[in-house]
Motif scaffolding. Sequence first.
Motif, PDB file in Angstrom:
ATOM      1  N   PRO A  11      12.889   5.940  11.240  1.00  0.00           N
ATOM      2  CA  PRO A  11      11.633   6.595  11.559  1.00  0.00           C
ATOM      3  C   PRO A  11      11.649   7.154  12.968  1.00  0.00           C
ATOM      4  O   PRO A  11      12.254   6.591  13.883  1.00  0.00           O
ATOM      5  CB  PRO A  11      10.596   5.461  11.429  1.00  0.00           C
ATOM      6  CG  PRO A  11      11.263   4.445  10.541  1.00  0.00           C
ATOM      7  CD  PRO A  11      12.720   4.545  10.858  1.00  0.00           C
ATOM      8  N   LEU A  19      -1.586   7.629   9.880  1.00  0.00           N
ATOM      9  CA  LEU A  19      -1.083   8.558   8.882  1.00  0.00           C
ATOM     10  C   LEU A  19      -2.156   9.608   8.606  1.00  0.00           C
ATOM     11  O   LEU A  19      -3.313   9.282   8.358  1.00  0.00           O
ATOM     12  CB  LEU A  19      -0.754   7.795   7.600  1.00  0.00           C
ATOM     13  CG  LEU A  19      -0.141   8.612   6.463  1.00  0.00           C
ATOM     14  CD1 LEU A  19       1.257   9.091   6.855  1.00  0.00           C
ATOM     15  CD2 LEU A  19      -0.056   7.749   5.205  1.00  0.00           C
ATOM     16  N   ASN A  93      -1.164  -0.081   9.675  1.00  0.00           N
ATOM     17  CA  ASN A  93      -0.189  -1.060  10.180  1.00  0.00           C
ATOM     18  C   ASN A  93       0.211  -0.796  11.628  1.00  0.00           C
ATOM     19  O   ASN A  93       1.146  -1.417  12.135  1.00  0.00           O
ATOM     20  CB  ASN A  93       1.048  -1.097   9.289  1.00  0.00           C
ATOM     21  CG  ASN A  93       1.846   0.198   9.314  1.00  0.00           C
ATOM     22  OD1 ASN A  93       1.493   1.162   9.998  1.00  0.00           O
ATOM     23  ND2 ASN A  93       2.942   0.226   8.567  1.00  0.00           N
ATOM     24  N   GLY A  97       1.763   3.994   9.428  1.00  0.00           N
ATOM     25  CA  GLY A  97       1.630   3.832   7.989  1.00  0.00           C
ATOM     26  C   GLY A  97       0.318   3.170   7.603  1.00  0.00           C
ATOM     27  O   GLY A  97      -0.422   2.671   8.457  1.00  0.00           O
ATOM     28  N   THR A 120       3.235   0.374   1.202  1.00  0.00           N
ATOM     29  CA  THR A 120       2.885   1.051   2.450  1.00  0.00           C
ATOM     30  C   THR A 120       3.206   2.533   2.335  1.00  0.00           C
ATOM     31  O   THR A 120       4.344   2.907   2.016  1.00  0.00           O
ATOM     32  CB  THR A 120       3.676   0.451   3.632  1.00  0.00           C
ATOM     33  OG1 THR A 120       3.386  -0.945   3.730  1.00  0.00           O
ATOM     34  CG2 THR A 120       3.299   1.140   4.942  1.00  0.00           C
ATOM     35  N   LYS A 121       2.212   3.363   2.564  1.00  0.00           N
ATOM     36  CA  LYS A 121       2.430   4.811   2.658  1.00  0.00           C
ATOM     37  C   LYS A 121       2.760   5.134   4.103  1.00  0.00           C
ATOM     38  O   LYS A 121       2.047   4.724   5.024  1.00  0.00           O
ATOM     39  CB  LYS A 121       1.186   5.583   2.198  1.00  0.00           C
ATOM     40  CG  LYS A 121       0.914   5.501   0.700  1.00  0.00           C
ATOM     41  CD  LYS A 121      -0.292   6.356   0.321  1.00  0.00           C
ATOM     42  CE  LYS A 121      -0.475   6.439  -1.193  1.00  0.00           C
ATOM     43  NZ  LYS A 121      -0.839   5.148  -1.810  1.00  0.00           N
ATOM     44  N   GLU A 122       3.851   5.875   4.304  1.00  0.00           N
ATOM     45  CA  GLU A 122       4.320   6.145   5.657  1.00  0.00           C
ATOM     46  C   GLU A 122       5.128   7.439   5.681  1.00  0.00           C
ATOM     47  O   GLU A 122       5.602   7.908   4.642  1.00  0.00           O
ATOM     48  CB  GLU A 122       5.192   4.983   6.144  1.00  0.00           C
ATOM     49  CG  GLU A 122       6.394   4.711   5.258  1.00  0.00           C
ATOM     50  CD  GLU A 122       7.082   3.385   5.553  1.00  0.00           C
ATOM     51  OE1 GLU A 122       6.581   2.629   6.414  1.00  0.00           O
ATOM     52  OE2 GLU A 122       8.113   3.107   4.927  1.00  0.00           O
ATOM     53  N   LEU A 129       6.068  12.337   2.333  1.00  0.00           N
ATOM     54  CA  LEU A 129       5.402  11.052   2.373  1.00  0.00           C
ATOM     55  C   LEU A 129       6.204  10.060   1.536  1.00  0.00           C
ATOM     56  O   LEU A 129       6.724  10.403   0.472  1.00  0.00           O
ATOM     57  CB  LEU A 129       3.988  11.185   1.807  1.00  0.00           C
ATOM     58  CG  LEU A 129       3.122   9.921   1.824  1.00  0.00           C
ATOM     59  CD1 LEU A 129       2.802   9.508   3.252  1.00  0.00           C
ATOM     60  CD2 LEU A 129       1.837  10.157   1.036  1.00  0.00           C
ATOM     61  N   THR A 130       6.292   8.826   2.013  1.00  0.00           N
ATOM     62  CA  THR A 130       6.999   7.763   1.299  1.00  0.00           C
ATOM     63  C   THR A 130       6.045   6.618   1.022  1.00  0.00           C
ATOM     64  O   THR A 130       5.191   6.289   1.852  1.00  0.00           O
ATOM     65  CB  THR A 130       8.187   7.252   2.143  1.00  0.00           C
ATOM     66  OG1 THR A 130       9.165   8.280   2.254  1.00  0.00           O
ATOM     67  CG2 THR A 130       8.834   6.042   1.492  1.00  0.00           C
ATOM     68  N   GLU A 131       6.179   6.006  -0.152  1.00  0.00           N
ATOM     69  CA  GLU A 131       5.456   4.777  -0.450  1.00  0.00           C
ATOM     70  C   GLU A 131       6.493   3.701  -0.727  1.00  0.00           C
ATOM     71  O   GLU A 131       7.316   3.844  -1.624  1.00  0.00           O
ATOM     72  CB  GLU A 131       4.517   4.944  -1.640  1.00  0.00           C
ATOM     73  CG  GLU A 131       3.662   3.709  -1.887  1.00  0.00           C
ATOM     74  CD  GLU A 131       2.436   3.984  -2.737  1.00  0.00           C
ATOM     75  OE1 GLU A 131       1.619   3.047  -2.917  1.00  0.00           O
ATOM     76  OE2 GLU A 131       2.278   5.119  -3.215  1.00  0.00           O
ATOM     77  N   ARG A 132       6.438   2.617   0.048  1.00  0.00           N
ATOM     78  CA  ARG A 132       7.473   1.585   0.011  1.00  0.00           C
ATOM     79  C   ARG A 132       6.835   0.226  -0.249  1.00  0.00           C
ATOM     80  O   ARG A 132       5.845  -0.151   0.378  1.00  0.00           O
ATOM     81  CB  ARG A 132       8.215   1.566   1.353  1.00  0.00           C
ATOM     82  CG  ARG A 132       9.216   0.447   1.534  1.00  0.00           C
ATOM     83  CD  ARG A 132       9.840   0.499   2.924  1.00  0.00           C
ATOM     84  NE  ARG A 132       8.848   0.604   3.984  1.00  0.00           N
ATOM     85  CZ  ARG A 132       8.158  -0.422   4.465  1.00  0.00           C
ATOM     86  NH1 ARG A 132       8.348  -1.645   3.983  1.00  0.00           N
ATOM     87  NH2 ARG A 132       7.270  -0.247   5.435  1.00  0.00           N
TER      88      ARG A 132
END
Length: 217
Positions: A11, A19, A93, A97, A120-122, A129-132
């Motif tokens: 990152p 975000l 967070n 994110g 977590t969307k970040e 966009l990533t969701e992890r």
Amino acid sequence: MPSTALTSFAPAADAARHLDLADYVGAAGWARLPAAVRRRFGAGHPDVDYTCRMDLRCSAIGRIYASLSRAFGSPLTSLQARGLAATVRVRGNDQGGVVWERVFGEAANGATGAAIVRSTKEPGAEGQLTERTDGGLAMALDVFEENGTLVFQSRRFFLALGPLRIPVPQWLSPGQCRVTHTDLGGGDFRFTLSMQHPLWGETFHQSGVFTDPLQVE
């Protein structure tokens, strides 16, 4: 089908503290969304808990995916219910994110089931966009406005193991994930999640009408 080559991603050091989904949706699409949606997903929105009763179903193949996902923090639930009490807890967070924790509890019909799904969307690589999930299963997302509805749609799945990003072939994934957030007015909105596999059809479906405790009209 995506490549299975390993990649790495770190990152950016100057990642935004909050975000801002407006950057992903684009100015024109963002302006077409209801004001309540823009407030819920805009940069710096407050932490909040949403509650409702949800309908959940998954196919036989979906139950297999849910079982296998236990190795990655159980991001998929095999619960089958109507009117299941649910709480969604949204928290920043402080690292650019937003954490979404979905807690499913006792069903309205007296049946019980418990599951916690947290992700977590970040900001991700290449401006996506990533969701992890906590267990490392992640997806790159397209985010857009469609007829006044905010849509999150998976582009690809991968495993996030430290700095490594290991692509998951489409046929091994639970299917394309599509989540919609539709404002109903008066502080209510409908959440719908569907996962469609190219071979197995719909593997998961979830839907419920939530009330926004921060919106008073």
